[in-house]
Design an enzyme around this catalytic site. Structure first.
Site, PDB file in Angstrom:
ATOM      1  CG  HIS A 191      -0.237   0.078   2.536  1.00 45.34           C
ATOM      2  ND1 HIS A 191      -0.109  -0.995   3.386  1.00 45.34           N
ATOM      3  CD2 HIS A 191       0.400   1.099   3.148  1.00 45.34           C
ATOM      4  CE1 HIS A 191       0.561  -0.630   4.460  1.00 45.34           C
ATOM      5  NE2 HIS A 191       0.892   0.630   4.341  1.00 45.34           N
TER       6      HIS A 191
HETATM    7  P1  TYD Z   1      -2.330  -3.820   6.990  1.00 47.79           P
HETATM    8  O1  TYD Z   1      -2.249  -2.349   6.772  1.00 47.79           O
HETATM    9  O2  TYD Z   1      -2.869  -4.631   5.861  1.00 47.79           O
HETATM   10  O3  TYD Z   1      -0.896  -4.381   7.397  1.00 47.79           O
HETATM   11  P2  TYD Z   1       0.484  -4.246   6.612  1.00 47.79           P
HETATM   12  O4  TYD Z   1       0.282  -3.194   5.582  1.00 47.79           O
HETATM   13  O5  TYD Z   1       1.473  -3.871   7.627  1.00 47.79           O
HETATM   14  O6  TYD Z   1       0.784  -5.582   6.013  1.00 47.79           O
HETATM   15  O7  TYD Z   1      -3.167  -4.068   8.304  1.00 47.79           O
HETATM   16  C1  TYD Z   1      -3.651  -5.339   8.648  1.00 47.79           C
HETATM   17  C2  TYD Z   1      -4.896  -5.144   9.480  1.00 47.79           C
HETATM   18  O8  TYD Z   1      -4.590  -4.481  10.704  1.00 47.79           O
HETATM   19  C3  TYD Z   1      -5.962  -4.293   8.769  1.00 47.79           C
HETATM   20  O9  TYD Z   1      -7.210  -4.884   9.031  1.00 47.79           O
HETATM   21  C4  TYD Z   1      -5.876  -2.963   9.467  1.00 47.79           C
HETATM   22  C5  TYD Z   1      -5.389  -3.320  10.852  1.00 47.79           C
HETATM   23  N1  TYD Z   1      -4.573  -2.252  11.469  1.00 47.79           N
HETATM   24  C6  TYD Z   1      -5.110  -1.490  12.497  1.00 47.79           C
HETATM   25  O10 TYD Z   1      -6.276  -1.677  12.908  1.00 47.79           O
HETATM   26  N2  TYD Z   1      -4.354  -0.498  13.062  1.00 47.79           N
HETATM   27  C7  TYD Z   1      -3.084  -0.248  12.633  1.00 47.79           C
HETATM   28  O11 TYD Z   1      -2.414   0.680  13.172  1.00 47.79           O
HETATM   29  C8  TYD Z   1      -2.540  -1.030  11.556  1.00 47.79           C
HETATM   30  C9  TYD Z   1      -1.143  -0.775  11.050  1.00 47.79           C
HETATM   31  C10 TYD Z   1      -3.320  -2.014  11.009  1.00 47.79           C
END
Ligand code: TYD
Length: 131
Positions: free
Chosen positions: A48
């Site tokens: 992302h």
């Molecule tokens: P995601 O952004 O997909 O993780 P990464 O990009 O690090 O692989 O996040 C995974 C899940 O966690 C998604 O459902 C959102 C949640 N999340 C939160 O609720 N709070 C946060 O601060 C973060 C980073 C993720």
């Protein structure tokens, strides 16, 4: 590309080292800290970009690769020193991969969690870049 490797202060000691993030090390007030851990070596995280938020990534333990894309160029940065972090600014696509066993990625963000700030589709990201 909109990123910066930042060398953190390191207080070396035979009893173990200390690195500190305070004052003007980061160009924003800290609003959120989270960490990735227990990541399988075959897993890919990230995938992302952020519209407004900045994030600073530190390999607190172990190592991993961060692939950065802006639609034109691509950089792969290996983070493997707890005193060296990667500041990812706005509009940079990031993918985290090749986590070593026991790796921990600490993330210090400029904003609270806000799904509206994410661009999670790479084609949307490319469109957003050319606007
Ligand atoms: P995601 O952004 O997909 O993780 P990464 O990009 O690090 O692989 O996040 C995974 C899940 O966690 C998604 O459902 C959102 C949640 N999340 C939160 O609720 N709070 C946060 O601060 C973060 C980073 C993720």
């Amino acid at each position: 590309m909109n990123f910066e490797l930042i060398q953190l202060p390191k207080i070396e000691d035979v009893r173990g080292n200390i690195s500190v993030i305070e004052k003007n090390v980061l160009p924003y007030p800290i609003k959120r800290v989270y960490y990735l851990y227990d990541v399988p070596s075959s897993a890919q995280r990230g995938g992302h970009a952020h519209k407004e938020q900045l994030e600073f990534l530190i390999p607190i333990s172990g190592s991993f690769d961060v692939v950065l894309k802006d639609g034109k160029k691509e950089h792969t940065i290996t983070l493997n020193k707890p005193d060296k972090g990667l500041l990812i600014k706005t509009n940079v696509w990031r993918e985290l991969e090749n986590f070593s066993s026991g790796a921990v990625c600490l993330v210090i963000a400029s904003g609270e969690y806000d799904e509206e700030d994410y661009i999670r589709d790479f084609n949307d990201f490319l469109t957003h870049q050319s606007e």
